[in-house]
Design an enzyme around this catalytic site. Structure first.
Site, PDB file in Angstrom:
ATOM      1  N   GLY A  13       0.805  -1.218   0.000  1.00 58.30           N
ATOM      2  CA  GLY A  13       0.000   0.000   0.000  1.00 58.30           C
ATOM      3  C   GLY A  13       0.837   1.266   0.000  1.00 58.30           C
ATOM      4  N   TYR A 144     -14.646   4.596   9.415  1.00 59.32           N
ATOM      5  CA  TYR A 144     -13.176   4.532   9.509  1.00 59.32           C
ATOM      6  C   TYR A 144     -12.705   5.168  10.820  1.00 59.32           C
ATOM      7  CZ  TYR A 144      -8.334   5.796   8.104  1.00 59.32           C
ATOM      8  OH  TYR A 144      -6.971   5.965   8.038  1.00 59.32           O
TER       9      TYR A 144
HETATM   10  P1  NAD Z   1      -3.443   1.449   1.487  1.00 59.64           P
HETATM   11  O1  NAD Z   1      -4.883   1.210   1.202  1.00 59.64           O
HETATM   12  O2  NAD Z   1      -2.623   2.158   0.487  1.00 59.64           O
HETATM   13  O3  NAD Z   1      -2.725   0.071   1.806  1.00 59.64           O
HETATM   14  C1  NAD Z   1      -3.319  -0.922   2.587  1.00 59.64           C
HETATM   15  C2  NAD Z   1      -2.783  -2.253   2.106  1.00 59.64           C
HETATM   16  O4  NAD Z   1      -3.422  -3.278   2.894  1.00 59.64           O
HETATM   17  C3  NAD Z   1      -3.135  -2.544   0.640  1.00 59.64           C
HETATM   18  O5  NAD Z   1      -1.961  -2.877  -0.083  1.00 59.64           O
HETATM   19  C4  NAD Z   1      -4.097  -3.719   0.716  1.00 59.64           C
HETATM   20  O6  NAD Z   1      -3.962  -4.649  -0.362  1.00 59.64           O
HETATM   21  C5  NAD Z   1      -3.698  -4.366   2.035  1.00 59.64           C
HETATM   22  N1  NAD Z   1      -4.771  -5.181   2.590  1.00 59.64           N
HETATM   23  C6  NAD Z   1      -6.107  -4.929   2.570  1.00 59.64           C
HETATM   24  N2  NAD Z   1      -6.768  -5.935   3.169  1.00 59.64           N
HETATM   25  C7  NAD Z   1      -5.844  -6.827   3.565  1.00 59.64           C
HETATM   26  C8  NAD Z   1      -5.911  -8.072   4.239  1.00 59.64           C
HETATM   27  N3  NAD Z   1      -7.095  -8.623   4.585  1.00 59.64           N
HETATM   28  N4  NAD Z   1      -4.764  -8.719   4.515  1.00 59.64           N
HETATM   29  C9  NAD Z   1      -3.555  -8.191   4.152  1.00 59.64           C
HETATM   30  N5  NAD Z   1      -3.443  -7.025   3.501  1.00 59.64           N
HETATM   31  C10 NAD Z   1      -4.571  -6.351   3.211  1.00 59.64           C
HETATM   32  O7  NAD Z   1      -3.382   2.187   2.901  1.00 59.64           O
HETATM   33  P2  NAD Z   1      -2.221   3.139   3.456  1.00 59.64           P
HETATM   34  O8  NAD Z   1      -2.539   4.515   3.032  1.00 59.64           O
HETATM   35  O9  NAD Z   1      -0.896   2.557   3.161  1.00 59.64           O
HETATM   36  O10 NAD Z   1      -2.549   3.071   5.016  1.00 59.64           O
HETATM   37  C11 NAD Z   1      -1.913   2.157   5.865  1.00 59.64           C
HETATM   38  C12 NAD Z   1      -2.432   2.384   7.280  1.00 59.64           C
HETATM   39  O11 NAD Z   1      -2.175   3.744   7.660  1.00 59.64           O
HETATM   40  C13 NAD Z   1      -3.941   2.189   7.439  1.00 59.64           C
HETATM   41  O12 NAD Z   1      -4.194   1.672   8.711  1.00 59.64           O
HETATM   42  C14 NAD Z   1      -4.479   3.597   7.364  1.00 59.64           C
HETATM   43  O13 NAD Z   1      -5.691   3.718   8.049  1.00 59.64           O
HETATM   44  C15 NAD Z   1      -3.387   4.373   8.050  1.00 59.64           C
HETATM   45  N6  NAD Z   1      -3.395   5.788   7.673  1.00 59.64           N
HETATM   46  C16 NAD Z   1      -3.084   6.159   6.396  1.00 59.64           C
HETATM   47  C17 NAD Z   1      -3.103   7.518   6.059  1.00 59.64           C
HETATM   48  C18 NAD Z   1      -2.766   7.979   4.670  1.00 59.64           C
HETATM   49  O14 NAD Z   1      -2.924   9.160   4.372  1.00 59.64           O
HETATM   50  N7  NAD Z   1      -2.275   7.106   3.785  1.00 59.64           N
HETATM   51  C19 NAD Z   1      -3.456   8.462   7.007  1.00 59.64           C
HETATM   52  C20 NAD Z   1      -3.820   8.042   8.284  1.00 59.64           C
HETATM   53  C21 NAD Z   1      -3.757   6.693   8.618  1.00 59.64           C
HETATM   54  C1  AKB Z   2      -8.006   9.250   4.721  1.00 58.27           C
HETATM   55  O1  AKB Z   2      -8.200  10.323   4.110  1.00 58.27           O
HETATM   56  O2  AKB Z   2      -8.872   8.407   4.942  1.00 58.27           O
HETATM   57  C2  AKB Z   2      -6.613   9.002   5.255  1.00 58.27           C
HETATM   58  C3  AKB Z   2      -6.548   9.431   6.683  1.00 58.27           C
HETATM   59  C4  AKB Z   2      -6.360  10.848   7.007  1.00 58.27           C
HETATM   60  O3  AKB Z   2      -6.654   8.608   7.546  1.00 58.27           O
HETATM   61  N1  AKB Z   2      -5.662   9.666   4.436  1.00 58.27           N
END
Ligand code: NAD
Ligand code: AKB
Length: 321
Positions: A13, A144
């Protein structure tokens, strides 16, 4: 350090790719096992071990943890805010059960540390809009945000009850050029760069004056690693830490992009994500993280914009506009 063996779940991800690569630099390629439900991200290929893994399958996860002698887990698999609203049951199920599976296994196998990210999405319309503090009213309106808030208290519970060393950050919206974002409300701040370079135009799904907390990925990766490497005695928050980077609106970032691409144009067509964005704070107070483990962000809007455009151009072989 060489004794650590790390499992990254959700490694393909947006965060997973960069975090896996950064961890491999520190701990050695062979000591960081990338895993995901989907195929291995091409940027990870050849850089270290990869296993196909569904975090919802607890037995399979448990077998991998034992077989690979895992000592730390970084759990990144989740459904984000915008996608979560399309299927609330699925978002709750994955975000909660995935975490509980990891916490249970961490307790049973006495893992050294677990990292699990929360989000600024825990905050809701009743939280302070500006400089939202670490401890405040928290009434999220998205599934979420609800799952993240519940997850924070599961982390705190496993620490208090079983002594599991679980650490967490409430990431703001993350901006990166290596892998695409996965269905969040803050995704516009990544899309705007690719659209500016490819088409010179962007239709933004948020209103021009929507300020949100954001962070450039290098800062987010450093925050994660610094938190995980901090001595346990310095960690006073066992739910999740506020960390702050930037706060800007679509209009502000478009003005910054125009400094590099003068003919760039933007129009605004807000959709269902506007209500989600309106419920979140505009900026975050991260003084507790600063005090506890020395967190400092490095990137401002202008430095991030220049770096994003340069790297996206290079990575995608795009013409300089
Ligand atoms: P993303 O959606 O890009 O990546 C998530 C990954 O998890 C994907 O590659 C997906 O294939 C994998 N996945 C989904 N279901 C799965 C399962 N059952 N088993 C194994 N893998 C699985 O998300 P991200 O942006 O990389 O976020 C990662 C974490 O960080 C999440 O918990 C998200 O809530 C948190 N987060 C992200 C952001 C952001 O801006 N990207 C902000 C706040 C929090
Ligand atoms: C979203 O927009 O859902 C994420 C987050 C702030 O957790 N980038």
């Amino acid at each position: 350090m060489a004794k650590e063996k790390i499992l990254v779940i959700g490694a393909s991800g947006q965060i997973g790719v960069e975090l896996t690569l950064a961890l491999r630099k520190i701990y050695g390629n062979a000591n960081v096992v990338a895993s995901d439900l989907r195929e291995e991200n091409e940027l990870l290929r050849g850089s270290g071990p990869y296993v196909s893994l569904d975090v919802m399958n607890k037995e399979m996860l448990h077998v991998q943890v034992i077989r690979q002698n895992i000592t730390q887990i970084y759990l990144l698999a989740a459904i984000l805010s915008a996608t979560g609203e399309k299927n609330p049951n699925l978002a709750w199920h994955l975000n909660m059960q995935g975490l509980l599976n990891v916490l249970d296994i961490a307790r049973e196998e006495k893992l050294q540390k677990v990292f699990w990210p929360s989000s600024i999405a825990v905050f809701g319309p009743t939280s302070p809009r500006k400089d939202c503090p670490q401890r405040t009213i928290i009434e999220p309106i998205t599934v979420y945000g609800i799952s993240k808030y519940a997850g924070e208290f599961w982390c705190n519970y496993f620490y208090g009850r079983y002594g599991a060393d679980v650490r967490s950050i409430r990431y703001p919206g993350l901006i990166s050029y290596k892998s695409s974002p996965g269905g969040g409300t803050t995704d516009y701040a990544v899309e705007i760069f690719t659209e500016a370079l490819e088409n010179g135009h962007y239709t933004c799904f948020l209103q021009e004056d929507t300020y949100l907390p954001m962070m450039y990925m290098p800062d987010a990766i450093r925050a994660t690693i610094e938190l995980m490497e901090a001595p346990a005695a310095k960690i006073t928050v066992r739910t999740s830490y506020n960390v702050s980077g930037l706060s800007f609106s679509p209009r502000e970032i478009s003005e910054e992009i125009k400094k590099h691409i003068p003919d760039f144009t933007i129009v605004y067509a807000p959709d269902y994500r506007q209500a989600i964005a309106n419920s979140w704070p505009q900026s975050i107070d991260d003084s507790v993280a600063r005090q506890d483990w020395g967190w400092r962000n490095e990137y401002d809007l202008s430095r991030m914009t220049a770096d994003m455009l340069e790297n996206l151009q290079e990575a995608n072989n795009l013409p300089v506009r």
